[in-house]
Design a protein around this motif. Structure first.
Motif, mmCIF file in Angstrom:
data_model
loop_
_atom_site.group_PDB
_atom_site.id
_atom_site.type_symbol
_atom_site.label_atom_id
_atom_site.label_comp_id
_atom_site.label_asym_id
_atom_site.label_seq_id
_atom_site.Cartn_x
_atom_site.Cartn_y
_atom_site.Cartn_z
ATOM 1 N N ILE A 81 13.784 44.724 15.593
ATOM 2 C CA ILE A 81 12.397 44.627 16.082
ATOM 3 C C ILE A 81 12.276 45.348 17.431
ATOM 4 O O ILE A 81 11.271 46.020 17.715
ATOM 5 C CB ILE A 81 11.972 43.157 16.210
ATOM 6 N N LYS A 82 13.314 45.235 18.273
ATOM 7 C CA LYS A 82 13.292 45.940 19.549
ATOM 8 C C LYS A 82 13.276 47.449 19.351
ATOM 9 O O LYS A 82 12.550 48.185 20.038
ATOM 10 C CB LYS A 82 14.543 45.569 20.362
ATOM 11 N N GLU A 92 12.083 49.087 16.778
ATOM 12 C CA GLU A 92 10.758 49.457 16.303
ATOM 13 C C GLU A 92 9.769 49.566 17.467
ATOM 14 O O GLU A 92 8.940 50.462 17.514
ATOM 15 C CB GLU A 92 10.235 48.393 15.322
ATOM 16 N N ALA A 93 9.868 48.605 18.418
ATOM 17 C CA ALA A 93 8.922 48.565 19.530
ATOM 18 C C ALA A 93 9.142 49.759 20.471
ATOM 19 O O ALA A 93 8.188 50.286 21.046
ATOM 20 C CB ALA A 93 9.082 47.259 20.295
ATOM 21 N N ILE A 115 5.728 42.243 22.053
ATOM 22 C CA ILE A 115 6.077 41.885 20.673
ATOM 23 C C ILE A 115 7.014 40.701 20.730
ATOM 24 O O ILE A 115 7.932 40.678 21.555
ATOM 25 C CB ILE A 115 6.743 43.072 19.942
ATOM 26 N N ILE A 154 10.031 38.456 19.520
ATOM 27 C CA ILE A 154 11.301 38.793 18.859
ATOM 28 C C ILE A 154 11.816 37.634 18.025
ATOM 29 O O ILE A 154 12.369 37.831 16.950
ATOM 30 C CB ILE A 154 12.350 39.176 19.933
ATOM 31 N N ARG A 161 7.967 39.731 15.311
ATOM 32 C CA ARG A 161 7.386 41.013 14.861
ATOM 33 C C ARG A 161 5.861 40.989 14.954
ATOM 34 O O ARG A 161 5.198 41.842 14.366
ATOM 35 C CB ARG A 161 7.821 41.307 13.432
ATOM 36 N N GLU A 211 9.488 41.302 23.878
ATOM 37 C CA GLU A 211 9.830 42.694 24.164
ATOM 38 C C GLU A 211 8.557 43.366 24.675
ATOM 39 O O GLU A 211 7.566 43.438 23.950
ATOM 40 C CB GLU A 211 10.353 43.369 22.894
ATOM 41 N N PRO A 212 8.539 43.865 25.934
ATOM 42 C CA PRO A 212 7.296 44.412 26.483
ATOM 43 C C PRO A 212 6.966 45.793 25.896
ATOM 44 O O PRO A 212 7.857 46.570 25.579
ATOM 45 C CB PRO A 212 7.602 44.511 27.983
ATOM 46 N N LEU A 213 5.664 46.084 25.757
ATOM 47 C CA LEU A 213 5.190 47.410 25.354
ATOM 48 C C LEU A 213 4.606 48.115 26.573
ATOM 49 O O LEU A 213 4.516 47.535 27.656
ATOM 50 C CB LEU A 213 4.150 47.276 24.241
#
Lengths: 88, 139
Positions: free
Chosen positions: A82-83, A85-86, B23, B25, B31, B62-64
């Motif tokens: 998932i990481k 993908e991000a 996001i 995790i 997800r 998880e930062p965007l």
């Protein structure tokens, strides 16, 4: 005397207490291997170790974790994917 | 309060400001995308969006690269509107409505069963106890 097919170790032995107080040996087929992570090949957790006919009685949410990739990847590997993908 | 030791940990926490897109995790909401609505003590933040509105550890996020404009402690409907402009759809599940009729019917059935069963069971237990007493006295 047990039946000849029960003398081999293909069947596992379970000692049970009968209501009268006697103990008796029951013979059952062995349990299957647990499914493994597709990435790191470790055994998956949160999945019951049962034979096929008993797994059919369970609901969907009791057969695997409710996470994304649940029942396919372990928790650590699913975090990494998932990481990735991000960040892509 | 959690004491911050290393400089890395301080740098990581400053990354998570109000309005940051993330996001998730870990857990059943993994997800799925969320916005940080409030910053709590230590490593914890309040998140909302595609996930359930809840307190969350920074290690599970998880930062965007996007930071959206939101008020502190914004409501769920405000968050949904902001996410729609970004092209992220939020599907809200309806809360289950309690059906009174079925419950009332069930209770009525239960009370009937209890009234029928109770006297029958008591009679059996009495008879068994009496028999035991009689056997003891004989000995």
């Amino acid at each position: 005397m047990p039946q000849p097919k029960f003398k081999s170790r293909t069947y596992r032995r379970i000692s049970t207490k009968l209501p009268g107080g006697n103990s008796k040996i029951h013979y059952e087929k062995r349990k299957p291997e647990l499914p493994k992570c597709a990435n790191c090949k470790k055994e998956l957790k949160g999945i019951p170790k049962l034979r096929d006919y008993k797994m059919r009685r369970l609901g969907i949410s009791k057969k695997r974790p409710e996470r994304a990739f649940g029942g396919y990847l372990c928790s650590e590997c699913s975090r990494q994917t998932i990481k990735k993908e991000a960040r892509a | 309060m959690v004491t911050l030791r290393t400089q890395k940990e301080i740098e990581v926490i400053t990354m998570y400001e109000i309005g940051r897109l993330c996001i998730k995790i870990a857990g059943r909401d993994a997800r799925k995308k969320a916005i940080i609505v409030d910053i709590l003590d230590g490593f914890f933040v309040l998140i909302d969006g595609q996930v359930r509105r809840r307190k969350c550890n920074i290690k599970h996020l998880e930062p965007l690269d996007k930071v959206l404009k939101i008020k502190k402690n914004a409501s769920h409907s405000e968050v949904v509107d902001i996410l729609k402009k970004e092209g992220i759809e939020v599907v809200d599940t309806k809360p289950k409505e309690k059906k009174e009729k079925t419950k009332a019917v069930k209770e009525a059935v239960k009370t009937e069963e209890k009234t029928e069963k109770k006297p029958a069971q008591k009679k059996e237990t009495k008879t068994t106890t009496e028999k035991k007493k009689t056997t003891k006295t004989k000995k």
